[in-house]
Design a protein around this motif. Structure first.
Motif, PDB file in Angstrom:
ATOM      1  N   SER A 153      16.256  14.447   3.460  1.00  0.00           N
ATOM      2  CA  SER A 153      17.215  15.177   3.719  1.00  0.00           C
ATOM      3  C   SER A 153      16.682  16.060   4.834  1.00  0.00           C
ATOM      4  CB  SER A 153      17.802  16.080   2.569  1.00  0.00           C
ATOM      5  OG  SER A 153      18.432  15.513   1.713  1.00  0.00           O
ATOM      6  N   PHE A 154      15.345  16.095   5.196  1.00  0.00           N
ATOM      7  CA  PHE A 154      14.517  17.019   6.167  1.00  0.00           C
ATOM      8  C   PHE A 154      13.856  16.566   7.030  1.00  0.00           C
ATOM      9  CE2 PHE A 154      15.853  19.422   2.057  1.00  0.00           C
ATOM     10  CZ  PHE A 154      16.485  20.431   2.540  1.00  0.00           C
ATOM     11  N   GLN A 180      15.027  20.581  15.543  1.00  0.00           N
ATOM     12  CA  GLN A 180      16.130  21.833  15.322  1.00  0.00           C
ATOM     13  C   GLN A 180      15.861  22.463  14.123  1.00  0.00           C
ATOM     14  OE1 GLN A 180      19.590  19.431  15.047  1.00  0.00           O
ATOM     15  NE2 GLN A 180      19.521  18.510  17.069  1.00  0.00           N
ATOM     16  N   ALA A 181      16.159  23.705  14.173  1.00  0.00           N
ATOM     17  CA  ALA A 181      15.804  24.562  12.966  1.00  0.00           C
ATOM     18  C   ALA A 181      16.750  24.182  11.729  1.00  0.00           C
ATOM     19  CB  ALA A 181      16.423  26.158  13.334  1.00  0.00           C
ATOM     20  N   ALA A 182      15.639  23.964  10.690  1.00  0.00           N
ATOM     21  CA  ALA A 182      16.289  23.496   9.599  1.00  0.00           C
ATOM     22  C   ALA A 182      16.845  24.805   8.614  1.00  0.00           C
ATOM     23  CB  ALA A 182      15.279  22.953   8.574  1.00  0.00           C
ATOM     24  N   PRO A 183      17.794  24.379   7.663  1.00  0.00           N
ATOM     25  CA  PRO A 183      18.423  25.572   6.904  1.00  0.00           C
ATOM     26  C   PRO A 183      17.276  26.190   6.047  1.00  0.00           C
ATOM     27  CG  PRO A 183      19.039  23.441   6.272  1.00  0.00           C
ATOM     28  CD  PRO A 183      18.469  23.428   7.395  1.00  0.00           C
ATOM     29  N   SER A 184      17.145  27.539   5.947  1.00  0.00           N
ATOM     30  CA  SER A 184      16.218  28.160   5.158  1.00  0.00           C
ATOM     31  C   SER A 184      16.573  28.762   4.154  1.00  0.00           C
ATOM     32  CB  SER A 184      15.302  28.904   6.065  1.00  0.00           C
ATOM     33  OG  SER A 184      15.966  30.053   6.636  1.00  0.00           O
ATOM     34  N   ASP A 185      18.029  28.642   3.286  1.00  0.00           N
ATOM     35  CA  ASP A 185      18.236  29.274   2.252  1.00  0.00           C
ATOM     36  C   ASP A 185      17.529  28.618   1.155  1.00  0.00           C
ATOM     37  OD1 ASP A 185      20.127  26.875   1.208  1.00  0.00           O
ATOM     38  OD2 ASP A 185      20.003  26.576   3.122  1.00  0.00           O
ATOM     39  N   SER A 189      17.949  24.971  -0.171  1.00  0.00           N
ATOM     40  CA  SER A 189      17.338  24.104   0.713  1.00  0.00           C
ATOM     41  C   SER A 189      15.901  23.929   0.433  1.00  0.00           C
ATOM     42  CB  SER A 189      17.545  24.553   2.260  1.00  0.00           C
ATOM     43  OG  SER A 189      19.134  24.234   2.593  1.00  0.00           O
ATOM     44  N   THR A 190      14.904  25.057   0.274  1.00  0.00           N
ATOM     45  CA  THR A 190      13.624  25.246   0.207  1.00  0.00           C
ATOM     46  C   THR A 190      13.333  24.675  -1.240  1.00  0.00           C
ATOM     47  OG1 THR A 190      13.613  27.338   1.167  1.00  0.00           O
ATOM     48  CG2 THR A 190      12.095  26.919  -0.103  1.00  0.00           C
ATOM     49  N   PRO A 246      11.308  24.691   4.124  1.00  0.00           N
ATOM     50  CA  PRO A 246      12.018  25.728   4.957  1.00  0.00           C
ATOM     51  C   PRO A 246      11.868  27.039   4.201  1.00  0.00           C
ATOM     52  CG  PRO A 246      13.379  23.744   3.765  1.00  0.00           C
ATOM     53  CD  PRO A 246      12.145  23.755   3.180  1.00  0.00           C
ATOM     54  N   GLY A 247      11.656  28.179   5.193  1.00  0.00           N
ATOM     55  CA  GLY A 247      11.672  29.388   4.719  1.00  0.00           C
ATOM     56  C   GLY A 247      10.155  29.685   4.698  1.00  0.00           C
TER      57      GLY A 247
END
Length: 511
Positions: free
Chosen positions: A102-103, A158-163, A166-167, A453-454
């Motif tokens: 997914s990432f 591209q910036a990945a979601p960091s919620d 997602s982490t 992420p994050g």
């Protein structure tokens, strides 16, 4: 320890690295002079005179850093085999991306010239296909295997979601595809996702998310499984190691029972220094009279009563300020040659790695080769999902002016970690070496880092090592031939007295 992004923490545990070996589908790289290049024109079977029946083969060997810059032959985009990642080399920039279903996430810390200096590359192109291996030193197994690709996918940049959801998902996927020992360590990883993913998604801040991530990693008892958290400036704010071995539990109990030292890391460092000093007081001709710390405090040697040699190593890397793996190999070679020359007239030798925090496998091989009687196979290492990367075969062979071939006693415990584990695996192949003490930690894989992420990063064990008989000692540790308690979990006092008592028992064996 291979080549990966290097994150400095208190204990090396081979925390850096990548590893690569030639793919079984391609011939091994020819040994060429430095900066050498060989061009071959191969004619395909089946005859014919057209140009399509001919394939150009090009082999190049050189240093990764040339005239202060990354070699031209390494420029471009590459897949790192066996690690689920990509590398983009542009000029002097070495950027790594970690992929999961997914990432695709850019690594937070990338390799710099200090880590790359001294490394050797061997590149082989067959037509339009190019494969490259990196090596810490001549004759060593490959540290990283690269396969040329057209480009880094745009999604990786591209910036990945960091919620929080997602982490957690990224961490779960990275472990699911690359962690090699779920069964041996009794971890139901799918069950943990079902239980913890909803809790992670509800986390309101990094503190709450951190608690969920730590719970997911609870019980691995693997020195190479860890969680790292960064602050707003990218500095390490939190580091959690999941290992809970018997001696570490004793150490934690002793720490909680006192109130003079404020944190466990400092208490552990003082404990190790106590054992180091205690052993040093027993030595004559200590370090050849050198009062400076040897190998940045990692080595001490001398003679024990009864004309018994003693060599102790507390780690297998970081032998000088800012040193890399290539430099550490040269430093350990010189130090071992000096020590063994001074101890050549002893009747036996104790090699003490009972408290050893690990480092580079190639440094372990240099130490073991100082005692080798002939070239011997020791173990091989395979990534959980090789992606075309061949097993890395480790050998030791006599090195130094005169290898030590009298009786050798290798002292180990569950605080013999990572490259300490592999040093024990190498030494046990030698007929004049007897391993004594307790089984090693059983954490042998390189420590593979994955950016999340994050503000988090995780490390994990992704490689399985087996001896020439096909036996793996991951989890259970390399067992001693002669068992004796160094640190007895049933006797808390042994945390401070057990090491000295173990040395006394080994000396009694020798006498």
């Amino acid at each position: 320890m291979s080549l990966q992004s290097i994150i400095r923490t208190r204990a090396p545990h081979r925390l850096t690295t990548h590893s690569l070996a030639p793919s079984p589908a391609r011939p091994s790289v020819l040994s060429l002079p430095l900066e050498g290049c060989l061009l071959l024109l191969l004619t395909a079977c089946g005859g014919g005179n057209s140009d399509e029946s001919k394939v150009l083969v090009k082999e190049i060997r050189g240093e990764v850093i040339q005239a202060g810059h990354i070699a031209t032959e390494l420029q471009g985009a590459w897949r790192v085999l066996g690690e689920g990642s990509l590398v983009e080399v542009q000029g002097d920039s070495w950027v790594r991306y970690h992929q999961s279903p997914s990432f695709c996430l850019r690594e937070r810390i990338s390799l710099g010239q200090q880590e790359l200096t001294g490394l050797i590359f061997r590149s082989r192109s067959v037509g339009a296909n190019t494969a490259t291996d990196l090596y810490l030193a001549e004759g060593a197994p490959s540290s990283m295997s690269l396969e040329k690709v057209a480009q880094i996918p745009p999604a990786c940049k591209q910036a990945a979601p960091s919620d929080p959801a997602s982490t957690f998902k990224a961490m779960w996927e990275f472990f699911d595809q690359d962690y090699a020992f779920f069964k041996e360590r009794g971890i139901d990883w799918a069950k943990r996702r079902l239980a913890l993913a909803p809790i992670a998604a509800a986390a309101r801040n990094d503190d709450e998310l951190q608690a969920v991530l730590e719970e997911a990693l609870e019980g691995f008892n693997d020195h190479h499984v860890s969680l790292i958290r960064f602050d707003a400036q990218g500095e390490v704010l939190h580091y959690s190691d999941s290992a809970r071995t018997p001696t570490l539990l004793l150490l934690n109990q002793a720490f909680l029972a006192q109130n003079e030292v404020a944190d466990l890391d400092s208490f552990s460092a003082q404990w190790q220094q106590h054992l180091w000093t205690q052993a040093g007081l027993r030595l004559s001709e200590r370090n050849g009279g050198d009062t400076a710390e040897l190998l940045n405090g990692a080595l001490q040697w001398g003679k024990l009563p009864g004309n018994v040699g003693y060599i102790a190593l507390s780690r297998l890397s970081e032998f000088a300020e800012g040193s890399n793996g290539h430099q550490d190999v040269a430093l350990i070679r010189a130090a071992m040659d000096r020590a063994l020359l001074a101890l050549a007239d002893t009747k036996a030798m104790i090699v003490d790695i009972a408290v050893n925090d690990g480092g580079y496998d190639l440094v372990s091989a240099e130490v073991a080769s100082s005692f080798a009687d002939q070239r011997r196979a020791t173990f091989s290492t395979t990534a959980r999902r090789p992606e075309g990367r061949a097993p890395r075969e480790w050998f030791i062979a006599p090195k130094g002016a005169k290898p030590y071939l009298k009786p050798v006693y290798l002292l180990t415990s569950d605080r013999t970690v990572s490259a300490g584990d592999t040093l024990a695996l190498m030494m046990r192949t030698l007929p004049h070496v007897t391993q004594v003490g307790q089984a090693t930690s059983g954490s042998m894989s390189d420590k593979l880092g994955k950016t999340l992420p994050g503000n988090f990063l995780v490390t994990l064990s992704h490689e399985r090592s087996v001896d020439p008989q096909g036996v793996s000692y991951e989890v259970k540790g390399v067992p001693p031939k002669l068992a004796l308690a160094v640190f007895d979990p049933k006797n808390p006092a042994s945390l401070f007295s057990g090491h000295a008592a173990a040395l006394d028992r080994v000396l009694a064996m020798i006498r």
